[in-house]
Structure formats: structure tokens, C-alpha cells
Design an enzyme around this catalytic site. Sequence first.
Site, PDB file in Angstrom:
ATOM      1  N   ARG A  70      -0.548  -7.834  -3.715  1.00  0.00           N
ATOM      2  CA  ARG A  70      -0.306  -9.041  -2.927  1.00  0.00           C
ATOM      3  C   ARG A  70      -1.638  -9.540  -2.388  1.00  0.00           C
ATOM      4  O   ARG A  70      -2.629  -8.819  -2.357  1.00  0.00           O
ATOM      5  CB  ARG A  70       0.658  -8.757  -1.765  1.00  0.00           C
ATOM      6  CG  ARG A  70       0.183  -7.633  -0.871  1.00  0.00           C
ATOM      7  CD  ARG A  70       0.814  -7.595   0.524  1.00  0.00           C
ATOM      8  NE  ARG A  70       2.216  -7.820   0.645  1.00  0.00           N
ATOM      9  CZ  ARG A  70       3.142  -6.859   0.877  1.00  0.00           C
ATOM     10  NH1 ARG A  70       2.763  -5.601   0.964  1.00  0.00           N
ATOM     11  NH2 ARG A  70       4.404  -7.170   1.046  1.00  0.00           N
ATOM     12  N   THR A  71      -1.644 -10.793  -1.947  1.00  0.00           N
ATOM     13  CA  THR A  71      -2.798 -11.347  -1.243  1.00  0.00           C
ATOM     14  C   THR A  71      -2.570 -11.178   0.251  1.00  0.00           C
ATOM     15  O   THR A  71      -1.511 -11.544   0.772  1.00  0.00           O
ATOM     16  CB  THR A  71      -2.984 -12.838  -1.578  1.00  0.00           C
ATOM     17  OG1 THR A  71      -3.286 -12.969  -2.968  1.00  0.00           O
ATOM     18  CG2 THR A  71      -4.125 -13.436  -0.762  1.00  0.00           C
ATOM     19  N   HIS A  72      -3.537 -10.623   0.945  1.00  0.00           N
ATOM     20  CA  HIS A  72      -3.436 -10.429   2.387  1.00  0.00           C
ATOM     21  C   HIS A  72      -4.097 -11.586   3.138  1.00  0.00           C
ATOM     22  O   HIS A  72      -5.041 -12.202   2.640  1.00  0.00           O
ATOM     23  CB  HIS A  72      -4.094  -9.108   2.801  1.00  0.00           C
ATOM     24  CG  HIS A  72      -3.408  -7.900   2.264  1.00  0.00           C
ATOM     25  ND1 HIS A  72      -3.632  -7.439   0.986  1.00  0.00           N
ATOM     26  CD2 HIS A  72      -2.503  -7.063   2.833  1.00  0.00           C
ATOM     27  CE1 HIS A  72      -2.885  -6.358   0.788  1.00  0.00           C
ATOM     28  NE2 HIS A  72      -2.195  -6.109   1.885  1.00  0.00           N
ATOM     29  N   SER A 108       0.829  -1.204   0.000  1.00  0.00           N
ATOM     30  CA  SER A 108       0.000   0.000   0.000  1.00  0.00           C
ATOM     31  C   SER A 108       0.866   1.258   0.000  1.00  0.00           C
ATOM     32  O   SER A 108       1.747   1.424   0.835  1.00  0.00           O
ATOM     33  CB  SER A 108      -0.913   0.014   1.229  1.00  0.00           C
ATOM     34  OG  SER A 108      -1.826  -1.049   1.175  1.00  0.00           O
ATOM     35  N   HIS A 158      -3.302  -1.023  -4.811  1.00  0.00           N
ATOM     36  CA  HIS A 158      -2.459  -2.093  -5.344  1.00  0.00           C
ATOM     37  C   HIS A 158      -2.771  -2.226  -6.834  1.00  0.00           C
ATOM     38  O   HIS A 158      -3.921  -2.344  -7.239  1.00  0.00           O
ATOM     39  CB  HIS A 158      -2.744  -3.419  -4.633  1.00  0.00           C
ATOM     40  CG  HIS A 158      -2.222  -3.458  -3.227  1.00  0.00           C
ATOM     41  ND1 HIS A 158      -1.178  -4.255  -2.846  1.00  0.00           N
ATOM     42  CD2 HIS A 158      -2.599  -2.766  -2.126  1.00  0.00           C
ATOM     43  CE1 HIS A 158      -0.938  -4.076  -1.559  1.00  0.00           C
ATOM     44  NE2 HIS A 158      -1.788  -3.178  -1.099  1.00  0.00           N
ATOM     45  N   GLU A 218      -5.882  -1.850  14.400  1.00  0.00           N
ATOM     46  CA  GLU A 218      -5.623  -2.252  15.777  1.00  0.00           C
ATOM     47  C   GLU A 218      -6.281  -1.281  16.764  1.00  0.00           C
ATOM     48  O   GLU A 218      -6.433  -0.092  16.491  1.00  0.00           O
ATOM     49  CB  GLU A 218      -4.096  -2.260  16.031  1.00  0.00           C
ATOM     50  CG  GLU A 218      -3.313  -3.129  15.066  1.00  0.00           C
ATOM     51  CD  GLU A 218      -3.085  -2.466  13.710  1.00  0.00           C
ATOM     52  OE1 GLU A 218      -3.194  -1.211  13.616  1.00  0.00           O
ATOM     53  OE2 GLU A 218      -2.831  -3.189  12.738  1.00  0.00           O
ATOM     54  N   ASN A 231       0.522   6.460   8.858  1.00  0.00           N
ATOM     55  CA  ASN A 231      -0.287   7.066   9.924  1.00  0.00           C
ATOM     56  C   ASN A 231       0.328   6.701  11.266  1.00  0.00           C
ATOM     57  O   ASN A 231       1.084   5.721  11.376  1.00  0.00           O
ATOM     58  CB  ASN A 231      -1.732   6.553   9.867  1.00  0.00           C
ATOM     59  CG  ASN A 231      -1.809   5.028   9.927  1.00  0.00           C
ATOM     60  OD1 ASN A 231      -1.768   4.368   8.880  1.00  0.00           O
ATOM     61  ND2 ASN A 231      -1.886   4.471  11.121  1.00  0.00           N
ATOM     62  N   SER A 278       0.581  -7.242   6.777  1.00  0.00           N
ATOM     63  CA  SER A 278       1.234  -8.011   5.712  1.00  0.00           C
ATOM     64  C   SER A 278       2.664  -8.343   6.113  1.00  0.00           C
ATOM     65  O   SER A 278       3.065  -8.153   7.264  1.00  0.00           O
ATOM     66  CB  SER A 278       1.228  -7.215   4.396  1.00  0.00           C
ATOM     67  OG  SER A 278       2.084  -6.087   4.488  1.00  0.00           O
TER      68      SER A 278
END
Length: 265
Positions: A85-87, A32, A64, A186, A228, A205
Site C-alpha cells: 500500500r501507499t502510506h 506490514s 510489503h 509515536e 509491539n 495506515s
Amino acid sequence: MESTQTSAADAAHALLERVGVERLDTAFILGSGWSSAADDLGEELGRCPLGKLPGFRAPVVAGHGGVVRAVRTGSGRIAGVLTGRTHFYEDRDVMAVAHGVRTLAAAGVERLVLTNGCGSLRPDWGPGQVVLLRDHINLTGATPLRGPEFIDMSTAYSSALREVARSVDAELPEGVYVQFAGPQYETPAEVRMAGVLGGDLVGMSTTLETIAARAAGVEVLGISLVTNLAAGVGEAPLDHAEVLAAGKAAAPRLRELLTGIAEVL
């Protein structure tokens, strides 16, 4: 299609055929905020959509690009560049997460640059800060390994490759990246826990891909872009649009850094 070691070999064959090269020497997986840095990595030799390769799907995350390119870098080597990518949070299939790395390894890659956008636990590392990964903590509860694959992870991220990055930008700091499963951001309590455990950065990731890469004998350089301040560190609500905006603002620096690294690797 389930991602397996066999399908990684099939995907590598299809990838090399589609981009018109015999093998890849190095590779970049751009997370990202990083996709705009792909344009200056070298002379493009070929490209194809990730979703057209066995075992891959088009990325579902905004920011992406969803393309794999083969480029000839300034060092004369052939690099694969994945803008997607695959997360782990997409379907909880850890083998799908590792499939991209395993495909690159099967295509000949010996050195891999993994990038991501992340939250920072350090107020002095605000949006736009680039951090080299020294180590990681995997809080997903998953691994791409099966059976008695006892892989040494004491040097998950190559010190030699970090020195390569510092030859391009001597001011880059190092930190410890903590991967949560996501896709929710989170909580402040989880961020405090990550700090107690020794983390500097949080994201969704990289660690599972790093495990798969080390199991395949591939050296890894991990680089995070702080997009951030993590929950409880900053006051602003977290939003993926903020991630994209930070990547856009940092694009010139990211391009310069990755281009410089590509000229050495």
C-alpha cells in the site's frame, strides 16, 4: 502520476486486463507482517506488479510484497490481493493513499479486508495478538474526500464482517485504531493521548483507506496484528524489524484466519 477518480478507473481496467478476470468481488490489502498470509487465499488466476498499474508505485516499506493477485477463493468468488500500500508519510499525497481502494472499488469490489501491523496500548495485547477494528480515530489531519462529500462514518467497520471473522476465530477481540501521520513512531505522550481519546491500537495506515472505501460504498473489515507494545507501554525501543519478526511468527495464524474469511466472503 497523481491519483484521481479517473485514474482509478483506468487502473481498474488495466488491473483486470493484466490478471485476466472480468471483475473482482472482494479484496484484501495486506499490511506490514501480513504478506505471507496471501499464499493460501485461493487459486491464483493472475498477478502483476503494483508499480505497473496506472497511479501506483512499488511499495517502499520492507515487508510489503508489491504485487496484486487475482485469486478464486473457496466461496467461488474472485478476490484481489494487494501485498502493499501507499502510506500517507511517503509523500503526504492522500489521494495516492486512497488510490488502491478506489481502484479496487472501480474493479467491482464490494467487500474489503484492510490489514495492518500496529502498536498496542494494552499490555494484555502483546505481539502476535490479532484485533478486529470496531472504530478508528484519524489523527493525520487529512481526508481523501474533496468538496461536500458528507459520508456517514458511524459504521466505518462492518459488524456483519466482524461476525464473519469470528466465525473463523471466535476469540478475536475488538478495538479502536488510531492513525498517526508517521513515519516516526509515536512518543509516550502521544500514546497516552491516544488512550485518553479512546484508542487501543496505534499505527500509520488504514483510516484514510477506510474513508475512501466507505465513500465508494464498499464494506470494510479491519484487522490489526499487534507487532509491539506502543511507546511507554512496553520498555523495548521500537524498530521495524520487530514488526517483520512479529508477522513472521504469527504467519500460520494469519494464513488460517484470512483463508477462512476468504472462504465465506
